[in-house]
Design a protein around this motif. Sequence first.
Motif, PDB file in Angstrom:
ATOM      1  N   VAL A  92       0.922  -1.295  -0.047  1.00 46.13           N
ATOM      2  CA  VAL A  92       0.011   0.021  -0.015  1.00 46.13           C
ATOM      3  C   VAL A  92       0.757   1.287   0.056  1.00 46.13           C
ATOM      4  O   VAL A  92       0.652   2.145  -0.624  1.00 46.13           O
ATOM      5  CB  VAL A  92      -0.945  -0.033   1.246  1.00 46.13           C
ATOM      6  N   ASN A  93       1.932   1.442   1.069  1.00 47.37           N
ATOM      7  CA  ASN A  93       2.655   2.441   1.036  1.00 47.37           C
ATOM      8  C   ASN A  93       4.050   2.236   0.296  1.00 47.37           C
ATOM      9  O   ASN A  93       4.886   3.064   0.342  1.00 47.37           O
ATOM     10  CB  ASN A  93       2.950   2.933   2.444  1.00 47.37           C
ATOM     11  N   HIS A  94       4.175   1.271  -0.175  1.00 45.75           N
ATOM     12  CA  HIS A  94       5.655   1.041  -0.739  1.00 45.75           C
ATOM     13  C   HIS A  94       5.816   1.553  -1.902  1.00 45.75           C
ATOM     14  O   HIS A  94       5.234   1.633  -2.871  1.00 45.75           O
ATOM     15  CB  HIS A  94       5.707  -0.540  -1.064  1.00 45.75           C
ATOM     16  N   PRO A  95       7.147   2.354  -2.072  1.00 42.12           N
ATOM     17  CA  PRO A  95       7.322   3.237  -3.067  1.00 42.12           C
ATOM     18  C   PRO A  95       7.699   2.398  -4.444  1.00 42.12           C
ATOM     19  O   PRO A  95       7.790   2.968  -5.620  1.00 42.12           O
ATOM     20  CB  PRO A  95       8.577   3.800  -2.585  1.00 42.12           C
ATOM     21  N   LEU A  96       7.864   0.959  -4.329  1.00 41.59           N
ATOM     22  CA  LEU A  96       8.134   0.154  -5.493  1.00 41.59           C
ATOM     23  C   LEU A  96       9.412   0.685  -6.220  1.00 41.59           C
ATOM     24  O   LEU A  96       9.502   1.018  -7.404  1.00 41.59           O
ATOM     25  CB  LEU A  96       7.197   0.067  -6.364  1.00 41.59           C
ATOM     26  N   ASP A  97      10.439   1.082  -5.465  1.00 42.93           N
ATOM     27  CA  ASP A  97      11.902   1.513  -5.911  1.00 42.93           C
ATOM     28  C   ASP A  97      12.901   0.591  -6.084  1.00 42.93           C
ATOM     29  O   ASP A  97      14.174   1.006  -5.766  1.00 42.93           O
ATOM     30  CB  ASP A  97      12.196   2.812  -5.254  1.00 42.93           C
ATOM     31  N   CYS A  98      12.340  -0.650  -6.282  1.00 43.71           N
ATOM     32  CA  CYS A  98      13.278  -1.760  -6.518  1.00 43.71           C
ATOM     33  C   CYS A  98      14.353  -1.448  -7.287  1.00 43.71           C
ATOM     34  O   CYS A  98      15.681  -1.842  -7.021  1.00 43.71           O
ATOM     35  CB  CYS A  98      12.769  -2.931  -6.945  1.00 43.71           C
ATOM     36  N   PRO A  99      14.615  -0.390  -8.422  1.00 38.61           N
ATOM     37  CA  PRO A  99      15.703  -0.179  -9.496  1.00 38.61           C
ATOM     38  C   PRO A  99      16.669   0.312  -8.439  1.00 38.61           C
ATOM     39  O   PRO A  99      17.975   0.286  -8.980  1.00 38.61           O
ATOM     40  CB  PRO A  99      15.052   0.654 -10.345  1.00 38.61           C
ATOM     41  N   VAL A 100      16.334   1.387  -7.621  1.00 35.98           N
ATOM     42  CA  VAL A 100      17.584   1.951  -6.545  1.00 35.98           C
ATOM     43  C   VAL A 100      17.454   1.278  -5.329  1.00 35.98           C
ATOM     44  O   VAL A 100      18.584   2.011  -4.486  1.00 35.98           O
ATOM     45  CB  VAL A 100      17.393   3.522  -6.717  1.00 35.98           C
ATOM     46  N   CYS A 101      16.813   0.352  -4.899  1.00 35.84           N
ATOM     47  CA  CYS A 101      16.880  -0.182  -3.467  1.00 35.84           C
ATOM     48  C   CYS A 101      18.204  -1.157  -3.492  1.00 35.84           C
ATOM     49  O   CYS A 101      18.176  -2.083  -4.226  1.00 35.84           O
ATOM     50  CB  CYS A 101      15.643  -1.092  -3.011  1.00 35.84           C
ATOM     51  N   GLN A 110      10.312  -8.715  -2.443  1.00 35.11           N
ATOM     52  CA  GLN A 110      10.477  -8.493  -3.851  1.00 35.11           C
ATOM     53  C   GLN A 110      10.257  -9.890  -4.535  1.00 35.11           C
ATOM     54  O   GLN A 110       9.488 -10.244  -5.347  1.00 35.11           O
ATOM     55  CB  GLN A 110      11.701  -8.043  -4.308  1.00 35.11           C
ATOM     56  N   ASP A 111      10.672 -11.223  -4.033  1.00 36.73           N
ATOM     57  CA  ASP A 111      10.671 -12.471  -4.381  1.00 36.73           C
ATOM     58  C   ASP A 111       9.082 -12.966  -4.420  1.00 36.73           C
ATOM     59  O   ASP A 111       8.666 -13.939  -5.352  1.00 36.73           O
ATOM     60  CB  ASP A 111      11.568 -13.227  -3.801  1.00 36.73           C
ATOM     61  N   LEU A 112       8.486 -12.741  -3.422  1.00 33.90           N
ATOM     62  CA  LEU A 112       7.082 -13.235  -3.171  1.00 33.90           C
ATOM     63  C   LEU A 112       6.169 -12.383  -4.145  1.00 33.90           C
ATOM     64  O   LEU A 112       5.359 -13.004  -4.569  1.00 33.90           O
ATOM     65  CB  LEU A 112       6.666 -12.895  -1.725  1.00 33.90           C
ATOM     66  N   VAL A 113       6.480 -11.055  -4.360  1.00 35.80           N
ATOM     67  CA  VAL A 113       5.495 -10.192  -5.200  1.00 35.80           C
ATOM     68  C   VAL A 113       5.830 -10.902  -6.544  1.00 35.80           C
ATOM     69  O   VAL A 113       4.768 -11.046  -7.441  1.00 35.80           O
ATOM     70  CB  VAL A 113       6.073  -8.753  -5.047  1.00 35.80           C
ATOM     71  N   TYR A 114       6.948 -11.290  -6.908  1.00 28.03           N
ATOM     72  CA  TYR A 114       7.357 -11.948  -8.188  1.00 28.03           C
ATOM     73  C   TYR A 114       6.471 -13.173  -8.201  1.00 28.03           C
ATOM     74  O   TYR A 114       5.892 -13.509  -9.151  1.00 28.03           O
ATOM     75  CB  TYR A 114       8.811 -12.019  -8.257  1.00 28.03           C
ATOM     76  N   GLU A 115       6.821 -14.048  -7.275  1.00 25.47           N
ATOM     77  CA  GLU A 115       5.984 -15.388  -7.330  1.00 25.47           C
ATOM     78  C   GLU A 115       4.639 -15.209  -7.410  1.00 25.47           C
ATOM     79  O   GLU A 115       4.187 -16.154  -8.092  1.00 25.47           O
ATOM     80  CB  GLU A 115       6.577 -15.970  -5.771  1.00 25.47           C
ATOM     81  N   PHE A 116       3.927 -14.374  -6.662  1.00 29.54           N
ATOM     82  CA  PHE A 116       2.587 -14.226  -6.520  1.00 29.54           C
ATOM     83  C   PHE A 116       2.181 -13.394  -7.955  1.00 29.54           C
ATOM     84  O   PHE A 116       0.758 -13.132  -7.840  1.00 29.54           O
ATOM     85  CB  PHE A 116       2.070 -13.811  -5.388  1.00 29.54           C
ATOM     86  N   GLU A 117       3.052 -12.939  -8.728  1.00 32.75           N
ATOM     87  CA  GLU A 117       2.627 -12.401 -10.227  1.00 32.75           C
ATOM     88  C   GLU A 117       1.737 -11.036  -9.965  1.00 32.75           C
ATOM     89  O   GLU A 117       0.695 -10.731 -10.583  1.00 32.75           O
ATOM     90  CB  GLU A 117       2.076 -13.136 -10.907  1.00 32.75           C
ATOM     91  N   ILE A 118       2.163 -10.205  -8.784  1.00 32.58           N
ATOM     92  CA  ILE A 118       1.263  -9.032  -8.557  1.00 32.58           C
ATOM     93  C   ILE A 118       2.052  -7.996  -9.352  1.00 32.58           C
ATOM     94  O   ILE A 118       3.302  -7.601  -9.278  1.00 32.58           O
ATOM     95  CB  ILE A 118       1.467  -8.535  -6.986  1.00 32.58           C
ATOM     96  N   GLU A 119       1.443  -7.336 -10.315  1.00 32.75           N
ATOM     97  CA  GLU A 119       1.959  -6.332 -11.305  1.00 32.75           C
ATOM     98  C   GLU A 119       1.772  -4.931 -10.801  1.00 32.75           C
ATOM     99  O   GLU A 119       2.556  -4.249 -11.245  1.00 32.75           O
ATOM    100  CB  GLU A 119       1.447  -6.814 -12.611  1.00 32.75           C
ATOM    101  N   THR A 120       0.791  -4.753 -10.067  1.00 34.54           N
ATOM    102  CA  THR A 120       0.614  -3.220  -9.626  1.00 34.54           C
ATOM    103  C   THR A 120       0.214  -3.122  -8.175  1.00 34.54           C
ATOM    104  O   THR A 120      -0.404  -4.307  -7.719  1.00 34.54           O
ATOM    105  CB  THR A 120      -0.767  -2.673 -10.474  1.00 34.54           C
ATOM    106  N   ALA A 121       0.696  -2.015  -7.561  1.00 32.92           N
ATOM    107  CA  ALA A 121       0.000  -1.784  -6.214  1.00 32.92           C
ATOM    108  C   ALA A 121      -1.445  -1.368  -6.347  1.00 32.92           C
ATOM    109  O   ALA A 121      -1.612  -0.220  -6.415  1.00 32.92           O
ATOM    110  CB  ALA A 121       0.700  -0.607  -5.493  1.00 32.92           C
ATOM    111  N   GLU A 122      -2.260  -2.303  -6.188  1.00 40.57           N
ATOM    112  CA  GLU A 122      -3.713  -2.083  -6.173  1.00 40.57           C
ATOM    113  C   GLU A 122      -4.397  -1.152  -5.035  1.00 40.57           C
ATOM    114  O   GLU A 122      -5.225  -0.353  -5.628  1.00 40.57           O
ATOM    115  CB  GLU A 122      -4.321  -3.265  -6.349  1.00 40.57           C
TER     116      GLU A 122
END
Length: 345
Positions: A92-101, A110-122
Motif C-alpha cells: 500500500v505505501n511501498h514506493p516500488l523503488d526496487c531499481p534503486v533499492c 520482491q521475491d514473493l511479489v514476483y512469485e505471486f505475479e502481483i503487477e501493480t500496487a492495487e
Amino acid sequence: MVKLTIDEREITVEEGATILDAAKLAGIKIPTLCYHKRLNPIGSCRMCVVEIEGLPNPMTACTTPVAEGIKVVTNSERLQRMRRETLKLMLVNHPLDCPVCDKGGECSLQDLVYEFEIETAEYRAEKKEREAIYATPLIRYWPDRCIMCLRCVAACRDIKALGAIDIVGSGFGAGISPVNKEKCESCGECIKVCPTGALTENLSRYKGRTWMVNRVKTTCAYCGCGCQLELNVMNNRVIGITTKDDDEVNRGSLCVKGRFGYEFIGSEERLTKPLIKRDGKFHEAAWDEALDLVAERLTAIKTAAGSDAIAGLSSARCTNEENYLMQKFLRAVIGTNNIDHCARL
Ligand code: FES
C-alpha cells in the motif's frame, strides 16, 4: 514425538515444534516474511497461513505448534488468495523503488511479489511524508519500504540484548524508531534480519548491486572471536560486508567494526612504502633499505643491552600466521619473551 499430516504426507516431529518446522523438515515450502530461525516466532506478516482440518480459519504455521493427528494443508486456492491479498496490503505505501533499492535482487518481499505475479500496487492510501529517523549515521530506515514484520525490533532485543529500537505510532503512521537511542551500537543486526530494503547501510549505497559483487568469505580481523563474514568485492574494492546465518561462531551477527569498518582496506591513506625518519621528517624508502636499517638497529640494541631490551607488540589486524611469525621472530631470532598482542585489551 508427534505425528501429523501435511499435504497428505505423514510427518513425525518433536513435541513443541511448529507446523512450519514440520513442513521444513519434510521439504514443504510455506512462504514466510517475519519468520527468522534465530528469533522467537513473531507472527506478524500472515504469509505462512495454513488450513488445519476442523478449524474454520487458517492459522499461521510459524506460531502454531504441532498436535497429534492434525491434518494440515499448505497450498489451496483460499490460502493463495489470502497470501496475495496480504502482499497487496504490504505494498500500500511501498514506493516500488526496487531499481534503486540496495536490497534489490535479494529481497524476500520482491521475491514473493514476483512469485505471486502481483503487477501493480492495487491499494493505495493517502501519501504521508515520513521522516527516515534512525539512531546512527551508518544505518538508514526507509519507512515506506517497511512491512512492519518486527524482525529488526526482535533481533535488537533478543539477539543483541539492546532494545534500542521499537515501533512507534499506529496504523499507516507506524514505524520503527530508536526509542533507546543511547543503546544503539550500530551493529547492523537490524539490517541483517530485515527481509526488505527498509533498513540499509549508508556506506555502500550506489557502489554495486548485489548480483555484481564477488562475495569472498573470510574471518573478521578486528579481534580474536573469529567471526565469519563475506567481503563484497567489486572492481577489486571492498564495498560492503555480508554474513550468513549458518556460519559458525557468529551465525550472521557482527559488531559495528566487523560490519562497517571496511573502508580502511581501500583507503588512500594506507602506507604502501616504508618510511624512514630523518631530521624529524619521514622519507619514503625502498624495502631493502628499511629492513637493513631495522636489522642494524635491533642488532645494536641487542649487543649493547641484551635481548630483553627489545619488545614486540603484534596486532589483531594481522592474520594468525603473521602473528605466529612475529612471536617466532621475537623468541627465536631476538631471544626474548617480550611479545604481546593488542587483542586481549
Ligand atoms: Fe508466519 Fe510471518 S512468517 S506470520
